[in-house]
Design a protein around this motif. Structure first.
Motif, PDB file in Angstrom:
ATOM      1  N   VAL A 168     -12.214   0.231   0.269  1.00  0.00           N
ATOM      2  CA  VAL A 168     -11.779   0.449  -1.113  1.00  0.00           C
ATOM      3  C   VAL A 168     -10.276   0.601  -1.098  1.00  0.00           C
ATOM      4  O   VAL A 168      -9.736   1.564  -0.534  1.00  0.00           O
ATOM      5  CB  VAL A 168     -12.435   1.699  -1.726  1.00  0.00           C
ATOM      6  N   LEU A 169      -9.597  -0.342  -1.708  1.00  0.00           N
ATOM      7  CA  LEU A 169      -8.132  -0.358  -1.708  1.00  0.00           C
ATOM      8  C   LEU A 169      -7.598   0.255  -2.999  1.00  0.00           C
ATOM      9  O   LEU A 169      -7.959  -0.179  -4.086  1.00  0.00           O
ATOM     10  CB  LEU A 169      -7.632  -1.798  -1.572  1.00  0.00           C
ATOM     11  N   THR A 170      -6.749   1.275  -2.870  1.00  0.00           N
ATOM     12  CA  THR A 170      -6.053   1.852  -4.015  1.00  0.00           C
ATOM     13  C   THR A 170      -4.553   1.835  -3.729  1.00  0.00           C
ATOM     14  O   THR A 170      -4.134   1.789  -2.576  1.00  0.00           O
ATOM     15  CB  THR A 170      -6.495   3.303  -4.273  1.00  0.00           C
ATOM     16  N   GLY A 171      -3.766   1.882  -4.792  1.00  0.00           N
ATOM     17  CA  GLY A 171      -2.315   1.873  -4.630  1.00  0.00           C
ATOM     18  C   GLY A 171      -1.758   0.466  -4.612  1.00  0.00           C
ATOM     19  O   GLY A 171      -2.471  -0.513  -4.374  1.00  0.00           O
ATOM     20  N   PRO A 172      -0.443   0.337  -4.841  1.00  0.00           N
ATOM     21  CA  PRO A 172       0.184  -0.992  -4.966  1.00  0.00           C
ATOM     22  C   PRO A 172       0.477  -1.676  -3.641  1.00  0.00           C
ATOM     23  O   PRO A 172       0.954  -2.794  -3.631  1.00  0.00           O
ATOM     24  CB  PRO A 172       1.485  -0.669  -5.714  1.00  0.00           C
ATOM     25  N   ILE A 173       0.200  -1.051  -2.523  1.00  0.00           N
ATOM     26  CA  ILE A 173       0.451  -1.518  -1.145  1.00  0.00           C
ATOM     27  C   ILE A 173       1.952  -1.504  -0.854  1.00  0.00           C
ATOM     28  O   ILE A 173       2.650  -2.525  -0.999  1.00  0.00           O
ATOM     29  CB  ILE A 173      -0.139  -2.897  -0.833  1.00  0.00           C
ATOM     30  N   THR A 174       2.431  -0.370  -0.471  1.00  0.00           N
ATOM     31  CA  THR A 174       3.835  -0.236  -0.106  1.00  0.00           C
ATOM     32  C   THR A 174       4.068  -0.819   1.282  1.00  0.00           C
ATOM     33  O   THR A 174       3.140  -0.974   2.077  1.00  0.00           O
ATOM     34  CB  THR A 174       4.244   1.245  -0.108  1.00  0.00           C
TER      35      THR A 174
END
Length: 249
Positions: A168-174
């Motif tokens: 489960v991917l959350t966040g904008p991917i820094t």
């Protein structure tokens, strides 16, 4: 003892028996676009949208970018925009998240026979916050609490990618989280899937133009499920994943 009973009665029933039929009061969900014409040269909604989710001619809202702030509704002089409390916002196609007046409904989640056969009775997920604000992460945690009890369907969040069936991917991917995300994905055994949770994960959200992002992971891996929201509501998450796996509610 009587005081304890009174407190328990005042709390009511917290457990939600019918997760698919639940309608949260006050939730700002699926946008509705009326057939009324826009005022000449009006760009009020376009100007006020913080995530560039709105395009004109014709008016369309991309739920993959929309943060559901609702600022466009009062800004529209024609009353063309409003929001329902519909939590069923998930789609298996990125393009399926675009809503227009002529295309009022989000593409329904396509049930995957392969995923149903393999994960329909047990699905373990590893969460990766790739630069998130903890909003979606808190709602993901809430899916396992007494209200929603996602575990009743055999779906759990696990601590190690070695024990997971999906991510489960959350966040904008820094940039700082890009390598950690790749390592976690590589550690999950095949077959596996990715779920993009929240506007940040799907499109970068309000951070989409930041040079601090590295979204190359999504150029290599296509999510099996897109879950809009900022943050994504637990009912949106649950209804979407149940639909994907073909699990009856």
């Amino acid at each position: 003892m009587l005081k304890t009973i009174a407190v328990r009665r005042s709390q009511g029933t917290q457990y939600i028996a019918d997760l698919r039929g639940a309608v949260p009061a006050g939730f700002r969900g699926k946008p509705l676009i009326a057939d009324t014409a826009c005022a000449d040269s009006c760009q009020a909604c376009l100007s006020i949208c913080p995530s560039h989710a709105i395009e004109l001619a014709p008016l369309r809202i991309d739920l993959g970018r929309c943060v559901l702030c609702g600022d466009c509704e009062p800004a529209c002089p024609s009353g063309k925009l409003s929001f329902s409390n519909d939590v069923k916002l998930a789609s298996t196609r990125r393009e399926g998240l675009v809503v227009t007046a002529a295309r009022a409904h989000i593409d329904p989640v396509q049930v995957s026979a392969a995923l149903h056969q393999r994960f329909g009775r047990s699905l373990k997920l590893r969460s990766v916050s790739a630069g998130g604000c903890n909003g979606c992460e808190m709602e993901l945690n809430a899916t396992g609490n007494v209200n929603f009890d996602l575990g009743r369907y055999g779906i759990d969040i696990v601590a190690s990618p070695r024990h997971a069936d999906g991510l489960v991917l959350t966040g904008p991917i820094t940039r700082n989280m890009a390598q950690a995300l790749d390592i976690c994905w590589d550690a999950i055994p095949e077959p596996k899937l990715v779920i993009a949770m929240g506007a940040c994960a799907i499109s970068g959200g309000v951070f989409a133009d930041s040079d601090a992002l590295d979204r190359s992971f999504l150029e290599k891996v296509t999510p099996s499920l897109y879950l809009p929201g900022c943050p994504t509501h637990p009912l949106t998450f649950i209804s979407g994943i149940l639909d994907l796996l073909g699990i009856a509610g």
